[in-house]
Design an enzyme around this catalytic site. Sequence first.
Site, short mmCIF file in Angstrom:
data_model
loop_
_atom_site.label_atom_id
_atom_site.label_comp_id
_atom_site.label_asym_id
_atom_site.label_seq_id
_atom_site.Cartn_x
_atom_site.Cartn_y
_atom_site.Cartn_z
CD GLU A 353 -3.20 0.77 2.13
OE1 GLU A 353 -2.93 1.25 3.24
OE2 GLU A 353 -4.29 0.23 1.88
CG HIS A 384 6.94 -29.20 3.77
ND1 HIS A 384 7.56 -30.40 3.53
CD2 HIS A 384 7.54 -28.68 4.88
CE1 HIS A 384 8.47 -30.62 4.47
NE2 HIS A 384 8.48 -29.59 5.29
CE LYS A 512 -11.40 2.26 0.94
NZ LYS A 512 -10.77 3.15 1.88
#
Length: 556
Positions: A353, A384, A512
């Site tokens: 950000e 793994h 938004k």
Amino acid sequence: MSELTQLDSWLALAKHYDEIKDVHMREMFDADANRFEKYSLQINNILYDYSKNRVTDETMGLLLQLAKDADVASKIEAMFNGEHINHTEDRAVLHTALRDNSSESIMVDGIDVLPEIKAERERVKALAEKIRTREWRGASNQAITDVVNIGIGGSHLGPLMVNEALRPHSLHDLNVHFVSNIDENHINDTLEYLNPETTFFIIASKTFTTQDTMVNAETARQWFINKLGSEEQIHRHFSAVTSNVPLAKEFGIAEENVFKMWDWVGGRYSLWSAIGLSIVIAIGSEAFDELLEGAHDVDVHFQEAPLEKNIPVIMALLGVWYNNFFDAQSMAVLPYDQHLHRFPAYLQQADMESNGKYVDMQGNTVDYTTGPVLFGEIGIAGQHAFFQLLHQGTKLVPADILAPVYSFRCIARHHRALMSNVFAQTEALMRGKTEDEARDELAAEGLTEEQIENLVPYKVFPGNRPTSTLLFDTLDPKTLGAIVALYEHKIFVQGVVWNINSFDQWGVELGKQLAKSILHELNNDNYINTHDSSTNGLINHYKKRRSMKTGTEQEG
Ligand code: F6P
């Protein structure tokens, strides 16, 4: 063309890259017995080993020259001096003030902010200690057993990461929960087993307008009222941390339970402020002070250490080296301490950000790449899962490895096995395995010549994959504070070199904005055609399937 890519140091680095790109770190270690001593630094009990990076003295000299050319030293000063370095929001950037207990004053726009910081911290501690000592009583005069932090982004990830990291330092009979997702499952799953009479909510939102947080906060409030049958006891069960005090009061939170933050604290840099209320409740005031102290030690180091001994500066420059010259697109963060399991997620926001930006400080489009795609996982789990790509993939993924010399409980059998993996991975990524080594190994296993030749290509590890290791004594509050501050400052230095503003986040706005208007469109079952065909198609499919589930009629 940008000024940055025309700097002599940048051009020299590009040339140097051509000379060094095929040099293997094996050769570098063979050529210099002191490589570890030369390329490692220490602050408090944290050792930073960057010797397993594709750098020579010449590389480091050029990178440090780049830092000088980019004026890193004066930009550091500007930040600590409270200048408005967040120019698009016209704000100072002073999360460092929140952990400064040694300065006499810190001025922001002509006002000394230290008295207010200290006063607010004392209020936070007073409430936290009342809850910790059971002095704070809920609705039916019962003590608080559960605290729920409702927030998202910086109002969530920092406190969550620290609470997990310092779990052994927390009260064991006080549970701290975190709710961030607007998906009702998150809050419902959390509230399901809680008793409203013993639950305390923190509504953490700098703006107090973030949709996810406000919807969750309202649900929590309704749940509380429904369960207790009245609003009367809200003042004993709800608090807020925000820079928008009027909105918090309007929400119904008693003024004495509203804690303030300031516009010069960015959300992703805010865990040191009252946003850390859940941390103080969990670990207590003294441990929180230690967290701040560790971060402050790094702040002092960052301001005072010469660039070549400055850990955040070196961390940043190595990132620039891989990002801009090796064209590495990503970086991995691999903690080998289970309690740091949310650290990669926290750092993802802090880094991406801050530095995921293509417009520079002058409003121009940059002609170089900026912040990397940061990802990570507990190192052992990663081994793994995605380490295959780190070892034998076609992409260069520089990695940071974080590990403790001893763990909290220190069961030697576990810890030595863990650490053997840490050391093995950094060595394997650096050295790799040559064709001859692979062939010898297969021969020793008794394979035929033909079998060996068929298998050998798959058994080769190119190596030369860079790692930097942060090896610290143990994950106590002070050490954690220092580690977080190292990364905060690293991110800042990279922003300075890339000439971008690391402290705004305009890139989160468009989604938004659109969500707001689409929300209106979802309030009925009418088909829509106001978007592109994909978005229309998705929305209309959703409406159709939704109405089939609820049995409503389709229109249009
Ligand atoms: O949408 C991104 C963001 O603005 C982050 O920068 C911030 O940390 C988060 O949302 C939460 O914001 P607030 O604390 O204002 O609710």
